[in-house]
Design a protein around this motif. Structure first.
Motif, PDB file in Angstrom:
ATOM      1  N   GLN A 147      18.337 -69.404  -8.801  1.00  0.00           N
ATOM      2  CA  GLN A 147      19.228 -69.770 -10.268  1.00  0.00           C
ATOM      3  C   GLN A 147      20.946 -70.589 -10.171  1.00  0.00           C
ATOM      4  O   GLN A 147      21.406 -71.220  -9.709  1.00  0.00           O
ATOM      5  N   GLN A 148      21.068 -69.118  -8.937  1.00  0.00           N
ATOM      6  CA  GLN A 148      22.783 -69.623  -8.507  1.00  0.00           C
ATOM      7  C   GLN A 148      22.436 -70.892  -7.047  1.00  0.00           C
ATOM      8  O   GLN A 148      23.486 -71.858  -7.128  1.00  0.00           O
ATOM      9  N   GLN A 149      20.984 -71.421  -7.091  1.00  0.00           N
ATOM     10  CA  GLN A 149      21.032 -72.353  -5.914  1.00  0.00           C
ATOM     11  C   GLN A 149      21.671 -74.044  -7.316  1.00  0.00           C
ATOM     12  O   GLN A 149      22.163 -74.359  -6.647  1.00  0.00           O
ATOM     13  N   ARG A 150      20.784 -73.187  -8.384  1.00  0.00           N
ATOM     14  CA  ARG A 150      20.998 -74.651  -9.061  1.00  0.00           C
ATOM     15  C   ARG A 150      22.216 -74.977  -9.353  1.00  0.00           C
ATOM     16  O   ARG A 150      23.256 -75.775  -9.933  1.00  0.00           O
ATOM     17  N   VAL A 151      22.732 -73.544  -9.918  1.00  0.00           N
ATOM     18  CA  VAL A 151      23.931 -73.523 -10.178  1.00  0.00           C
ATOM     19  C   VAL A 151      24.986 -74.699  -8.874  1.00  0.00           C
ATOM     20  O   VAL A 151      26.045 -75.434  -8.708  1.00  0.00           O
ATOM     21  N   ALA A 152      25.115 -74.304  -7.897  1.00  0.00           N
ATOM     22  CA  ALA A 152      25.206 -74.739  -6.405  1.00  0.00           C
ATOM     23  C   ALA A 152      25.478 -76.012  -6.286  1.00  0.00           C
ATOM     24  O   ALA A 152      26.013 -76.976  -6.386  1.00  0.00           O
ATOM     25  N   ILE A 153      24.297 -76.710  -6.715  1.00  0.00           N
ATOM     26  CA  ILE A 153      23.402 -78.252  -6.648  1.00  0.00           C
ATOM     27  C   ILE A 153      25.063 -78.606  -8.385  1.00  0.00           C
ATOM     28  O   ILE A 153      25.081 -79.537  -7.857  1.00  0.00           O
ATOM     29  N   ALA A 154      24.381 -78.482  -9.346  1.00  0.00           N
ATOM     30  CA  ALA A 154      25.147 -78.334 -10.428  1.00  0.00           C
ATOM     31  C   ALA A 154      26.523 -79.265 -10.244  1.00  0.00           C
ATOM     32  O   ALA A 154      27.153 -80.222 -10.378  1.00  0.00           O
ATOM     33  N   ARG A 155      27.145 -77.716  -9.476  1.00  0.00           N
ATOM     34  CA  ARG A 155      28.902 -77.962  -9.480  1.00  0.00           C
ATOM     35  C   ARG A 155      29.188 -78.859  -7.845  1.00  0.00           C
ATOM     36  O   ARG A 155      29.796 -79.766  -7.900  1.00  0.00           O
ATOM     37  N   ALA A 156      27.948 -79.407  -6.810  1.00  0.00           N
ATOM     38  CA  ALA A 156      28.375 -80.314  -6.032  1.00  0.00           C
ATOM     39  C   ALA A 156      28.321 -81.385  -6.560  1.00  0.00           C
ATOM     40  O   ALA A 156      29.592 -82.414  -5.852  1.00  0.00           O
ATOM     41  N   LEU A 157      28.214 -81.502  -8.012  1.00  0.00           N
ATOM     42  CA  LEU A 157      27.109 -83.069  -8.070  1.00  0.00           C
ATOM     43  C   LEU A 157      28.162 -83.721  -9.230  1.00  0.00           C
ATOM     44  O   LEU A 157      28.428 -84.862  -9.927  1.00  0.00           O
ATOM     45  N   ALA A 158      29.127 -82.437  -9.743  1.00  0.00           N
ATOM     46  CA  ALA A 158      29.522 -82.873 -11.147  1.00  0.00           C
ATOM     47  C   ALA A 158      30.351 -83.798 -10.830  1.00  0.00           C
ATOM     48  O   ALA A 158      30.614 -84.992 -11.919  1.00  0.00           O
ATOM     49  N   HIS A 159      31.482 -83.870  -9.477  1.00  0.00           N
ATOM     50  CA  HIS A 159      32.540 -84.954 -10.148  1.00  0.00           C
ATOM     51  C   HIS A 159      32.037 -85.787  -9.637  1.00  0.00           C
ATOM     52  O   HIS A 159      33.113 -87.152  -8.926  1.00  0.00           O
ATOM     53  N   LYS A 160      30.940 -86.567  -8.921  1.00  0.00           N
ATOM     54  CA  LYS A 160      30.467 -87.217  -8.331  1.00  0.00           C
ATOM     55  C   LYS A 160      30.988 -88.354  -7.054  1.00  0.00           C
ATOM     56  O   LYS A 160      31.357 -88.785  -7.093  1.00  0.00           O
ATOM     57  N   PRO A 161      30.445 -86.586  -6.246  1.00  0.00           N
ATOM     58  CA  PRO A 161      31.361 -87.064  -4.888  1.00  0.00           C
ATOM     59  C   PRO A 161      30.915 -88.703  -4.235  1.00  0.00           C
ATOM     60  O   PRO A 161      29.783 -88.839  -4.751  1.00  0.00           O
ATOM     61  N   GLN A 162      32.195 -89.568  -3.647  1.00  0.00           N
ATOM     62  CA  GLN A 162      31.221 -90.013  -2.842  1.00  0.00           C
ATOM     63  C   GLN A 162      30.562 -89.928  -1.561  1.00  0.00           C
ATOM     64  O   GLN A 162      29.478 -90.749  -1.551  1.00  0.00           O
ATOM     65  N   LEU A 163      30.921 -88.367  -1.036  1.00  0.00           N
ATOM     66  CA  LEU A 163      30.414 -88.271   0.142  1.00  0.00           C
ATOM     67  C   LEU A 163      29.634 -86.760  -0.128  1.00  0.00           C
ATOM     68  O   LEU A 163      30.289 -85.919  -0.920  1.00  0.00           O
ATOM     69  N   LEU A 164      28.129 -86.970  -0.463  1.00  0.00           N
ATOM     70  CA  LEU A 164      27.786 -85.291  -0.539  1.00  0.00           C
ATOM     71  C   LEU A 164      26.888 -84.779   0.740  1.00  0.00           C
ATOM     72  O   LEU A 164      26.372 -85.580   1.762  1.00  0.00           O
ATOM     73  N   LEU A 165      27.818 -83.671   1.463  1.00  0.00           N
ATOM     74  CA  LEU A 165      27.266 -82.596   2.417  1.00  0.00           C
ATOM     75  C   LEU A 165      26.300 -81.801   1.786  1.00  0.00           C
ATOM     76  O   LEU A 165      26.440 -80.772   1.251  1.00  0.00           O
ATOM     77  N   ALA A 166      24.581 -81.900   2.102  1.00  0.00           N
ATOM     78  CA  ALA A 166      23.422 -80.450   1.576  1.00  0.00           C
ATOM     79  C   ALA A 166      23.315 -79.928   2.413  1.00  0.00           C
ATOM     80  O   ALA A 166      22.429 -80.721   3.157  1.00  0.00           O
ATOM     81  N   ASP A 167      22.616 -78.520   2.749  1.00  0.00           N
ATOM     82  CA  ASP A 167      22.391 -77.722   3.432  1.00  0.00           C
ATOM     83  C   ASP A 167      21.379 -77.061   2.909  1.00  0.00           C
ATOM     84  O   ASP A 167      21.704 -76.152   2.202  1.00  0.00           O
ATOM     85  N   GLU A 168      20.557 -77.503   2.935  1.00  0.00           N
ATOM     86  CA  GLU A 168      18.737 -77.006   2.408  1.00  0.00           C
ATOM     87  C   GLU A 168      18.951 -76.178   0.829  1.00  0.00           C
ATOM     88  O   GLU A 168      18.849 -75.761   0.667  1.00  0.00           O
ATOM     89  N   PRO A 169      19.393 -77.595  -0.036  1.00  0.00           N
ATOM     90  CA  PRO A 169      19.343 -77.332  -0.948  1.00  0.00           C
ATOM     91  C   PRO A 169      18.494 -76.990  -1.364  1.00  0.00           C
ATOM     92  O   PRO A 169      18.360 -76.142  -3.040  1.00  0.00           O
ATOM     93  N   THR A 170      16.818 -76.792  -1.637  1.00  0.00           N
ATOM     94  CA  THR A 170      15.753 -77.116  -1.948  1.00  0.00           C
ATOM     95  C   THR A 170      15.166 -75.392  -1.511  1.00  0.00           C
ATOM     96  O   THR A 170      13.770 -74.869  -1.818  1.00  0.00           O
ATOM     97  N   GLY A 171      15.779 -75.053  -0.524  1.00  0.00           N
ATOM     98  CA  GLY A 171      15.105 -73.847   0.256  1.00  0.00           C
ATOM     99  C   GLY A 171      15.043 -72.762  -0.812  1.00  0.00           C
ATOM    100  O   GLY A 171      14.067 -71.610  -0.113  1.00  0.00           O
TER     101      GLY A 171
END
Length: 234
Positions: A147-171
């Motif tokens: 659940q925390q991982q899902r929240v972290a993903i939503a937070r990273a994408l919320a502001h529609k960043p120009q650059l996204l760095l994802a470290d093992e997002p499905t781990g």
């Protein structure tokens, strides 16, 4: 080079441990344009996460040059790095790095507040796809790792960043949830022309990306080059 959002130019990185020096990157050149997705694979300790930390400004280079939006970052001060991170960058950390005093909604909205953006339909879409709407009022410390991982993903994408760095997002996610996350990352790329750099141990996750690099002995080896992401199973 004008269209390159990220450029690592003749870059090297050393870590010193007592009398020993460990070379993680050895004269690496790497570029990512807007709207491009790239996977970085390699064994544990090969330096994949170090590349993300360098691009985010958390780790300094030993040699070479990092350019972001065609600007040399070698002389950037803390304020310039902070401005770049909250305005341009989204990061999915391997350890989540959620703000524990806040609840789920407040964590997701945190980058929005930095950019003076409201909660919008995109945020509603994120929480629905990630199946965390029922968790919005819960404190993140009460959530499971998945659940925390899902929240972290939503937070990273919320502001529609120009650059996204994802470290093992499905781990910490099961197969079906992992597929939805990879599709969601590609949706961000398509809709917002976002550049995505994905660190993963999974060949299946790498197959979602347009390009694939393998880090071996400090060198980035390009493994494939596809015009369109391939929606594989995880």
């Amino acid at each position: 080079m004008e269209d390159k959002l990220v450029s690592l130019i003749n870059t090297s990185k050393f870590f010193v441990d007592g009398k020993d020096s460990h070379r993680v990157l050895d004269n690496v050149n790497f570029q990512v344009s807007r709207g491009e997705s790239a996977a970085l694979t390699g064994t544990s300790g090969s330096g994949k996460s170090t590349i993300l930390n360098i691009i985010a400004g958390f780790e300094p280079l030993t040699d070479g040059e990092l350019r972001l939006n065609s600007e040399n970052t070698g002389s950037w001060n803390d304020q310039q790095w902070s401005y770049f991170r909250f305005q341009t960058l989204g990061i999915i950390f391997q350890q989540f790095n959620l703000l524990t005093p806040l609840n789920v909604r407040q964590n997701i909205a945190f980058p929005l507040s930095l950019n003076r953006q409201p909660w919008d339909n995109w945020c509603d879409h994120l929480v629905d796809v990630l199946q965390i709407r029922s968790l919005l009022d819960r404190h993140v410390s009460s959530l499971s790792g998945g659940q925390q991982q899902r929240v972290a993903i939503a937070r990273a994408l919320a502001h529609k960043p120009q650059l996204l760095l994802a470290d093992e997002p499905t781990g910490n996610l099961d197969q079906n949830a992992g597929i939805e996350v990879m599709r969601l990352l590609n949706e961000l790329i398509d809709e917002c022309n976002t550049a995505l750099i994905l660190v993963t141990h999974s060949q299946e996750c790498a197959d979602f990306m347009q390009t694939h690099y393998h880090l071996l002995n400090g060198q980035l080896i390009k493994s494939n080059n596809k015009d369109e992401p391939h929606y594989a199973t995880i």
